[in-house]
Scaffold this active site. Sequence first.
Site, short mmCIF file in Angstrom:
data_model
loop_
_atom_site.label_atom_id
_atom_site.label_comp_id
_atom_site.label_asym_id
_atom_site.label_seq_id
_atom_site.Cartn_x
_atom_site.Cartn_y
_atom_site.Cartn_z
N TRP A 105 0.83 -1.22 0.00
CA TRP A 105 0.00 0.00 0.00
C TRP A 105 0.85 1.26 0.00
CZ3 TRP A 105 -4.36 -1.25 -1.82
CH2 TRP A 105 -4.97 -2.46 -1.47
N ASP A 175 -1.11 6.47 6.75
CA ASP A 175 -2.19 5.54 6.44
C ASP A 175 -2.34 4.60 7.63
OD1 ASP A 175 -3.85 3.55 5.49
OD2 ASP A 175 -2.75 3.20 3.62
N LYS A 199 -11.31 -2.39 8.00
CA LYS A 199 -10.41 -3.25 8.75
C LYS A 199 -10.78 -3.27 10.23
CE LYS A 199 -8.28 -3.33 4.79
NZ LYS A 199 -7.16 -2.53 4.33
C1 LIG Z 1 -6.76 -2.10 2.81
C2 LIG Z 1 -5.74 -1.04 2.77
C3 LIG Z 1 -5.73 -0.06 1.77
C4 LIG Z 1 -6.71 -0.06 0.62
O1 LIG Z 1 -7.95 0.30 1.06
P1 LIG Z 1 -9.18 0.50 0.05
O2 LIG Z 1 -10.26 0.94 0.98
O3 LIG Z 1 -9.45 -0.81 -0.60
O4 LIG Z 1 -8.81 1.54 -0.92
C5 LIG Z 1 -4.78 0.93 1.85
N1 LIG Z 1 -3.86 0.96 2.83
C6 LIG Z 1 -3.83 0.02 3.80
C7 LIG Z 1 -2.79 0.08 4.88
C8 LIG Z 1 -4.77 -1.00 3.80
O5 LIG Z 1 -4.75 -1.94 4.76
#
Ligand SMILES: *Cc1c(COP(=O)(O)O)cnc(C)c1O
Length: 363
Positions: A105, A175, A199
């Site tokens: 990511w 993030d 998540k």
């Molecule tokens: C799941 C995830 C993403 C992607 O998320 P989306 O909602 O599918 O765009 C980005 N960064 C991290 C750390 C993730 O776990």
Amino acid sequence: MNSAERVYNFSAGPSMLPLEVMELAAKQLTNYNNCGMSVMEMSHRSKEFGEILHTAEKNLRDLMNIPDNYKVLFLQGGATLQFSMIPINLLRGSKKADYIVTGHWAKKAAQEAKKFGQIKIVASSEESNFTYIPEVKKEDFTKDADYVHITMNNTIYGSKYPYIPDTGDIPLVADLSSCILSEEVDVSKFGLIYAGAQKNVGPAGVVIVIIREDLLGFAPENTPIYLNYSTHAENDSMYNTPPTFGIYIAGEVFKNIIRLGGISAIEKINKEKAKKLYGYIDGSSLYKCPVAVKDRSLMNVVFVTGNEALDKKFTQEAKAEGLHNLGGHRSIGGMRASIYNAMPMAGVDALIDFMKKFEAANS
Ligand SMILES: *Cc1c(COP(=O)(O)O)cnc(C)c1O
């Protein structure tokens, strides 16, 4: 389906949510608080929804100790849209930004940012297949960078920052998609925090953005209106129809965490769950966790047997025992147990019991 029929779902996301929250939502599904309609059916401008949104924001602020000079936004487009919105809004001076690449990511975020400015990868652990978090010092960052971006918890590779990089005066952007609300974080150390809900917070379709106010107002004039943080900040996340049902569930998850004693209480349990699982893995002769001990994620526990066919057998047999979604990400294989806030200790215990049984039968 009653709770007895539920499985332990180790999916990395969308993932398990607190059962109490879903049972409450089921009860309220067709008639929310006697108002005669579902949250799904109600105007986002209604008094009822206004209360849902404001309570959710207030509770999130309390839980995370979010200072008053930060806006909390509930947006759509997932973390992925943030990969674009961040450079669009925050490349406001030199048009330079630094990214630390610690996984899938982080790399995606950096790639997207390259469309908008001069992006430097100041550190990366890709050469070791992302098994650790690089140590980065203040001097390593570009002096006139507009921001520094990190991925706090690497969902696919199972690592997380054991420290918050010191970026000096450069705003730090993080993030937190796969670790928000899992342990305490000092929000004041960040310029912007973002997290997709699916998540640890609620259903897919909501993304939380926590942004320091001095970073608002720099998007170029031709920025699409939805992609400008100011649009949402000035309208309390109500410029257009927000993801109402997702915000409602997120709000109930926040209340649930408050009932459980707040993030410090959740963090304690998360650490116990992770310690137990890593402890078992490290002590076993069949399983191995490739991630550096100090950088291991509390949320996503990655492990392998070293034999791809055996890994596959593990995942299949585990599923037959009610332990679902233990396969590693399609890009790296092996196994991954995502043990987010809603995974009870009993789920971790059941996994370890199965791992022992599987080890005995296959060594
Ligand atoms: C799941 C995830 C993403 C992607 O998320 P989306 O909602 O599918 O765009 C980005 N960064 C991290 C750390 C993730 O776990």
